[in-house]
Structure formats: structure tokens, C-alpha cells
Write an enzyme that holds these catalytic residues in place. Sequence first.
Site, PDB file in Angstrom:
ATOM      1  N   HIS A 137      35.122  24.975  45.701  1.00  0.00           N
ATOM      2  CA  HIS A 137      36.160  26.016  45.594  1.00  0.00           C
ATOM      3  C   HIS A 137      37.497  25.432  45.136  1.00  0.00           C
ATOM      4  CE1 HIS A 137      37.286  30.059  45.801  1.00  0.00           C
ATOM      5  NE2 HIS A 137      37.459  30.250  47.091  1.00  0.00           N
ATOM      6  N   HIS A 186      42.291  33.834  57.476  1.00  0.00           N
ATOM      7  CA  HIS A 186      42.571  33.725  56.039  1.00  0.00           C
ATOM      8  C   HIS A 186      43.566  34.822  55.653  1.00  0.00           C
ATOM      9  CE1 HIS A 186      42.020  32.791  51.854  1.00  0.00           C
ATOM     10  NE2 HIS A 186      41.289  33.842  51.573  1.00  0.00           N
ATOM     11  N   ASP A 228      35.593  36.972  44.539  1.00  0.00           N
ATOM     12  CA  ASP A 228      34.821  35.784  44.169  1.00  0.00           C
ATOM     13  C   ASP A 228      33.767  35.406  45.201  1.00  0.00           C
ATOM     14  OD1 ASP A 228      36.972  35.215  45.867  1.00  0.00           O
ATOM     15  OD2 ASP A 228      37.235  33.176  45.130  1.00  0.00           O
ATOM     16  N   HIS A 229      33.780  36.052  46.360  1.00  0.00           N
ATOM     17  CA  HIS A 229      32.786  35.780  47.400  1.00  0.00           C
ATOM     18  C   HIS A 229      31.776  36.920  47.554  1.00  0.00           C
ATOM     19  CE1 HIS A 229      34.945  32.286  49.275  1.00  0.00           C
ATOM     20  NE2 HIS A 229      35.942  32.854  48.607  1.00  0.00           N
ATOM     21  N   HIS A 249      36.547  39.076  49.491  1.00  0.00           N
ATOM     22  CA  HIS A 249      37.299  38.873  48.263  1.00  0.00           C
ATOM     23  C   HIS A 249      36.320  38.822  47.094  1.00  0.00           C
ATOM     24  CE1 HIS A 249      41.176  37.062  50.247  1.00  0.00           C
ATOM     25  NE2 HIS A 249      41.137  38.391  50.283  1.00  0.00           N
TER      26      HIS A 249
END
Length: 338
Positions: A306, A159, A59-60, A57
Site C-alpha cells: 500500500h 482510520h 481501493d479496498h 474506501h
Amino acid sequence: MKPTFQMQWVNGPWGDPALLVRIRWARRALLFDLGSMATVPSGDLLRVSEVFVSHTHLDHFVGFDHLLRTVLGRDRILSLFGPPGIIGNVEGKLRGYTWNLVQGYPLRLEVFEVDPDWIRGAHFACKEAFRRQDLAARPFTGELWDEPGFRIRAAHLDHQIPCLAFAIEEPFHINIDKERLAGLDLPVGPWLAELKAKIRAGVGDETQIPVGWPGGRTETFSLGELKGAIISVTPGQKMAYVTDALYSPENVARLVTLAKGADALYCEAAYLDRHASLAAERFHLTARQAGLIARQAEVRRLVLFHFSPRYQGETEAFHREAREAFGGWVTVPGGHWD
């Protein structure tokens, strides 16, 4: 005792996930996740040898380009580990740029995607315009990296897409007794690093270690006599990193096994308990659920990160909910509570 692993959270509890782990004795660093790298000094990024990505994703994984730009001209191998599909993700990023002027650049990337049963890899050499070359697959038995100083294990989480959690563990910690060192008139110097390296490598006690004094004097001692005179061995450090996971029996069981007895558990807490149903819909954890996992895993310290931006100004609430569920020491990057 100086810890082997020095952990630095990069972007605060509200920012992109990224944990920099410096390995004191190796002048080397690891990264867990690749959120924004904008605040990380280039000197730290140049020490990164391995990167462990939970999932891709934005943001990672957005920091990949920044890291690549920093190390581009270096003669080194940068290894990345991630979930199924990460080889294609990296290949896609590399194809987004033009590489006609890098034929003399020696950088190599090795990217490994971790399936439940196999680790598949690919090699990308800068001098070949990062053309993909697949590597032979090997079985995955839970371990990603193993060397004399530490090992890294991974667990697959749900997830809604595959997501990896990680644990880094030192088998034992080597301590030098400075008082005994001085009492035996032994000097402080580079030979102590060699001594520790030989112990980590498991070489025999008969191995000879040269000891040098200022001025040029040198004597040789056996590893065994030095171990008995100035060394004490204590349990090693363990750190676990968990982010973006549904609170399900399967995920919890895997996390508890992975993080069992860790000195620090870095665990996402995207939501507060009043939004537990929303957390489940989004396949994330709440602060309370992070605390429950920490309690079951019997970790020493829980570090929360987070946080959803919807909770700006409610940092204390994350601590309270996690502490009530955990009953232990809870911290947040940028501040902590006892």
C-alpha cells in the site's frame, strides 16, 4: 512441511490492497480486502468462500462487483465480514443493478458488520433479487470465524473511520511421514485427507479409518495407531493483515496483541518517515512504524504494501526504514530482501 495457507498478494505494493489466501487441504480460498480483482483468475475467485474487508474506501472494495459477477450463477453462500456500515454498502451496490432475470440463480450472500460489541448480519438471496433480510445479532468477542482447521480474529482500528485488522491462525499443523508410510506399506491416497480431517475435528483415537490400496484391497485402522505410526503435529501457521491505521498507542496495542508471534505480518506502509506528520494527518502508517509494530509483535516476517504513488522508484527506502525498525526479515510483494 507444506504450509496450509498459501498467500498471494494480488496487485503489488503500489496497487489496491487484496490478499488471496488458499487453504491447501480444502481446495478453498479466502480474501482479505477487495481491491481490484482484474488479475485474479476466475478459478481462484470461484474458490473464495469468505471475504474479510478492512473498510470500504474505494481501493479496498472496488473488486466486489467483479467477484459477484464471477460467482453469480453458483449454488453457494459467499460470506463477507467488515466494519460497521458494510451491510448498507453491499445493499447499495446490489440496488445499483437490475435483477429481473435471476430468479433461478441459487447464490446467497451473507454480510456481517463487526461492531466493537456485536456482529450484525444480513442475508441477500439472488433468486429474491438480493432483497435484504436481517439476521440475529451475536456478541463479538474478538473472533469472527472458527472451524477445526483455523480461526480468524479481528481488531478495531482508527482510520478516522472504523477499520478492521485480521489474523488467521491454524491451531496445529499435521504432517505425514512419507518414509514411515512407505515402510509400513501404506498407500498414498484420499484416505490421508480423511485422516487429517478427523484429527482436526478432535474425534477419538478409537475412530476407524478405512485405507484403500490400488486394486481394491481395503483395511481398517484405528485413528490412534495411525497417529502414532505416521503423524507428527507441529505448531500451526499464523498470518496477520493490517492496513490503513493511525500510529496511535491504542491502535499499536491492538495490533501487537492481534499479530503476536505471527509467521507473517502483512502491513501497510503508505509513507516514508520523512512524511510521518502527513501519515498521521491521513491516518496511515509509515514503513518505520510498520517495522516497530512488527518488532513489538515478534513476528517472523514483515510484508509491506500500500505504498503511496508519490514514492515511485523508492521501494528500497521502504525496505530500509522498516528493516532498521524491525531488525528482521522484510519483504515486498513482487520482490524481497534477506
